[in-house]
Scaffold this motif. Structure first.
Motif, PDB file in Angstrom:
ATOM      1  N   LYS A  75       0.807  -1.188  -0.095  1.00 31.49           N
ATOM      2  CA  LYS A  75      -0.026   0.021   0.114  1.00 31.49           C
ATOM      3  C   LYS A  75       0.926   1.336   0.177  1.00 31.49           C
ATOM      4  O   LYS A  75       1.962   1.262   0.499  1.00 31.49           O
ATOM      5  N   LYS A  76       0.180   2.207  -0.541  1.00 30.82           N
ATOM      6  CA  LYS A  76       0.919   3.544  -0.107  1.00 30.82           C
ATOM      7  C   LYS A  76       1.222   3.840   1.282  1.00 30.82           C
ATOM      8  O   LYS A  76       0.645   3.615   2.178  1.00 30.82           O
ATOM      9  N   SER A  77       2.576   4.246   1.219  1.00 33.34           N
ATOM     10  CA  SER A  77       3.146   4.705   2.903  1.00 33.34           C
ATOM     11  C   SER A  77       2.986   6.027   3.227  1.00 33.34           C
ATOM     12  O   SER A  77       3.220   6.685   2.473  1.00 33.34           O
ATOM     13  N   LYS A  78       2.021   6.172   4.356  1.00 30.37           N
ATOM     14  CA  LYS A  78       1.888   7.537   4.684  1.00 30.37           C
ATOM     15  C   LYS A  78       2.419   8.007   6.128  1.00 30.37           C
ATOM     16  O   LYS A  78       2.597   7.064   6.586  1.00 30.37           O
ATOM     17  N   ILE A  79       2.568   9.063   6.348  1.00 29.55           N
ATOM     18  CA  ILE A  79       2.739   9.777   7.654  1.00 29.55           C
ATOM     19  C   ILE A  79       4.315   9.628   7.919  1.00 29.55           C
ATOM     20  O   ILE A  79       4.877   8.315   7.930  1.00 29.55           O
ATOM     21  N   LEU A  80       5.095  10.653   7.644  1.00 32.45           N
ATOM     22  CA  LEU A  80       6.555  10.730   7.872  1.00 32.45           C
ATOM     23  C   LEU A  80       6.644  10.400   9.235  1.00 32.45           C
ATOM     24  O   LEU A  80       6.388  11.147  10.059  1.00 32.45           O
ATOM     25  N   ILE A  81       7.755   9.505   9.623  1.00 35.30           N
ATOM     26  CA  ILE A  81       7.891   9.103  10.666  1.00 35.30           C
ATOM     27  C   ILE A  81       9.119   9.803  11.382  1.00 35.30           C
ATOM     28  O   ILE A  81       9.166  10.235  12.421  1.00 35.30           O
ATOM     29  N   GLY A  82      10.298   9.602  10.490  1.00 32.37           N
ATOM     30  CA  GLY A  82      11.300  10.377  11.113  1.00 32.37           C
ATOM     31  C   GLY A  82      12.192  10.794   9.636  1.00 32.37           C
ATOM     32  O   GLY A  82      12.077  10.313   8.611  1.00 32.37           O
ATOM     33  N   SER A 109      11.136   3.004  14.046  1.00 31.08           N
ATOM     34  CA  SER A 109      11.234   3.873  12.852  1.00 31.08           C
ATOM     35  C   SER A 109      12.259   5.011  13.090  1.00 31.08           C
ATOM     36  O   SER A 109      12.543   5.777  12.307  1.00 31.08           O
ATOM     37  N   ASP A 110      12.875   5.062  14.209  1.00 33.70           N
ATOM     38  CA  ASP A 110      13.730   6.084  14.576  1.00 33.70           C
ATOM     39  C   ASP A 110      14.871   6.217  13.845  1.00 33.70           C
ATOM     40  O   ASP A 110      15.775   5.032  14.000  1.00 33.70           O
ATOM     41  N   ILE A 111      15.230   7.265  13.399  1.00 35.85           N
ATOM     42  CA  ILE A 111      16.652   7.350  12.392  1.00 35.85           C
ATOM     43  C   ILE A 111      17.404   7.959  13.602  1.00 35.85           C
ATOM     44  O   ILE A 111      17.414   9.133  14.111  1.00 35.85           O
ATOM     45  N   GLU A 153      14.418   9.287   5.238  1.00 35.92           N
ATOM     46  CA  GLU A 153      12.853   9.082   5.840  1.00 35.92           C
ATOM     47  C   GLU A 153      12.735   7.603   5.992  1.00 35.92           C
ATOM     48  O   GLU A 153      12.920   6.768   5.364  1.00 35.92           O
ATOM     49  N   SER A 154      12.186   7.518   7.070  1.00 31.13           N
ATOM     50  CA  SER A 154      11.282   6.091   7.608  1.00 31.13           C
ATOM     51  C   SER A 154       9.921   6.293   7.540  1.00 31.13           C
ATOM     52  O   SER A 154       9.448   7.288   8.218  1.00 31.13           O
ATOM     53  N   LYS A 155       9.182   5.631   6.790  1.00 29.70           N
ATOM     54  CA  LYS A 155       7.897   5.619   6.489  1.00 29.70           C
ATOM     55  C   LYS A 155       7.023   4.141   6.764  1.00 29.70           C
ATOM     56  O   LYS A 155       7.464   3.341   6.098  1.00 29.70           O
ATOM     57  N   ARG A 156       6.174   4.355   7.723  1.00 22.81           N
ATOM     58  CA  ARG A 156       5.386   3.204   7.918  1.00 22.81           C
ATOM     59  C   ARG A 156       4.224   2.857   7.117  1.00 22.81           C
ATOM     60  O   ARG A 156       3.622   3.870   6.676  1.00 22.81           O
ATOM     61  N   LYS A 157       3.926   1.582   6.723  1.00 25.46           N
ATOM     62  CA  LYS A 157       2.958   1.143   5.739  1.00 25.46           C
ATOM     63  C   LYS A 157       1.528   1.291   6.730  1.00 25.46           C
ATOM     64  O   LYS A 157       1.573   1.113   7.735  1.00 25.46           O
ATOM     65  N   GLN A 158       0.688   1.976   5.996  1.00 29.59           N
ATOM     66  CA  GLN A 158      -0.586   2.192   6.347  1.00 29.59           C
ATOM     67  C   GLN A 158      -1.682   1.379   5.701  1.00 29.59           C
ATOM     68  O   GLN A 158      -1.539   1.241   4.785  1.00 29.59           O
TER      69      GLN A 158
END
Length: 230
Positions: free
Chosen positions: A2-9, A36-38, A225-230
């Motif tokens: 799926k499209k990954s949304k919400i920038l985590i770091g 997700s922490d960079i 960027e680390s991006k979590r799958k939504q």
């Protein structure tokens, strides 16, 4: 995927032929302690001077015991963004995502879209490397002039956090909000800096590639960027 949304770091550096770093050790409240922490990103010239190396470290401050069970989150996409014309918009991306003990790399290639949302660029060349287990020799894969690594490593970032706190804590006599003194030199014993991060580990994602793959010019800007799958 799926499209990954919400920038985590996010962490950002400019690479101009010098060793450069950006550091963030779980000090962002929304991602503290998360997978997700960079913690840091690095860019430097490789031993082969025609190549450049990009490194993203995540999940900082892990003890050796925690490192032995640490894994890359398979729901997180790690993305190296490359701006090669100084407009602060990614022209190329290198994407990395873990699956079943391997780290898969896509790119460098033009992103499907710029900005905070990403999809894996499935048309890009795909490379993979087995994720190195804690305590094992590094597994490095090479293909088409590129080299890849993913796995745990000792945190290379050095900081005397106690001394930093002393310097920035208000309460000194001259009222400027700074503790009198300066950072201490590296070394051992009294009067030298102490590495707060000594003995802690991170998970590293490393890509080495020819410089001409990232564009021409005097410098490039990169951010991760680390991006979590939504």
């Amino acid at each position: 995927m799926k499209k990954s949304k919400i920038l985590i770091g996010v962490a950002m550096i400019a690479v101009a032929g010098f060793f450069t770093i950006a550091a963030d050790h779980i000090d962002a409240p929304a991602i503290a302690g998360g997978s997700s922490d960079i913690t840091d990103i690095y860019g430097f010239q490789a031993q082969d001077t025609d190549n450049i190396v990009f490194v993203a470290n995540v999940q900082g401050l892990m003890s050796p015991a925690n490192t032995s069970t640490a894994v890359f989150d398979e729901n997180v996409l790690y993305e190296f963004n490359i701006d090669n014309n100084s407009d602060a918009i990614e022209d190329l991306v290198i994407q990395a995502i873990a699956r079943d003990g391997k780290m898969y790399f896509f790119g460098p290639t033009a992103p499907s879209q710029a900005g905070l949302n990403s999809t894996i660029v499935s048309t890009a060349e795909i490379n993979s490397v087995d994720i190195t287990e804690y305590g094992s020799n590094a597994i490095v894969e090479t293909n088409n002039g590129m080299r890849f690594f993913a796995g745990p490593r000792d945190d290379p970032f050095f900081m005397d956090f106690v001394r930093y706190t002393q310097i920035v804590t208000p309460g000194d006599d001259d009222g400027d909000g700074m503790e009198e003194g300066a950072f201490l030199p590296a070394g051992t014993g009294d009067g030298f800096a102490s590495d707060t991060f000594a003995g802690t580990n991170v998970l590293s994602i490393v890509v080495e590639l020819p410089k001409d793959m990232v564009g021409s010019g005097d410098s490039v800007n990169i951010w991760v960027e680390s991006k979590r799958k939504q």
